[in-house]
Design an enzyme around this catalytic site. Sequence first.
Site: not given
Ligand code: GLV
Length: 319
Positions: A155-156, A158, A238, A267, A286
């Site tokens: 829960m940051g 984003i 990730r 990736e 991504h």
């Molecule tokens: C993308 O994955 C970021 O870390 O900005």
Amino acid sequence: MKPSIYITRKLPESVITPLQKEFEVDMWEHEDVPVPRDILLHKAESASALLTMLSDKIDRELLQKSPSLRVVANLAVGHDNIDLEAAKEVGVTICNTPDVLTETTADLTFGLLMATARRIVEADRYIKEGKWKSWSPLLLAGLDIHHKTIGIVGMGSIGEAVARRAKGFNMNVLYHNRSRKHAVERDLGVHYTTFEELLTQSDFVVVLAPLNEDTEGMFQDEQFLLMKDTAIFINAARGPIVNEEALEQAVKRGDIAGAGLDVFEVEPIDADHPLIKLDQVVALPHIGSSSKETRYEMMALCVENIHAVLKGNKPRTSL
Ligand code: GLV
Ligand code: GLV
């Protein structure tokens, strides 16, 4: 001699012009091929600043072999590609691009959730392949999103932005995080749970945690088995947070209903990757923060941070 900056990917001219007046700017010439390690090491040896991508490994070796290096500005919020401890030891400032990408990444994450639940990608393919012959009651029937339970792991900023979107869909929002966020709980009406509770109760499990030693390999067979067989798993953080083999088996066995993935263990992946052979999986390369507006803002922030550090000022965003 002007201090030199090395940029590890071809960026638009307009982005680098502000740097060229005062600094020597050198840039890897390809837009879609990463700079080879030996060239990066060689360029870093004489650079004062690096503008890097998340695919560049900024490790102890590179940091120790780069005596004039003062700042690394990474075009991402995540920084698992950088050895922060080694950077601190050699006195190199590390900058990332938080905040400017929060809402954009939340949009993509929620879009991926919706696309997976409502089979949007599959439906598009269905029409384009000429398969649409009639309307039928359960044609491409997916799963509801509104009024369901979403569990956010990490829960940051984003995570919070995704929670706000979920609230707009009348979802019940659970979260699990290293530390409790009382203000967020109060402001958004979200509920803290243990990791296990989140897995057993959520219809959508959405991973937005950073990759570190606590989160690496957090999702194994055991975690997918705890999830509902109607649950959808979304990873916009990730790849290495998830054991992909375990995820593949969980989808194949029907332990979960599907997965939306913007990130992978290694990736890029190619068309043979076993996860993307599954209809229940929606895969993206991504692109969480990839809106034109936001990518330009991220580039501008990297430029601003490099400028600040090289001028002896405090960068806007550093780690
Ligand atoms: C993308 O994955 C970021 O870390 O900005
Ligand atoms: C679907 O389009 C409906 O009218 O129910």
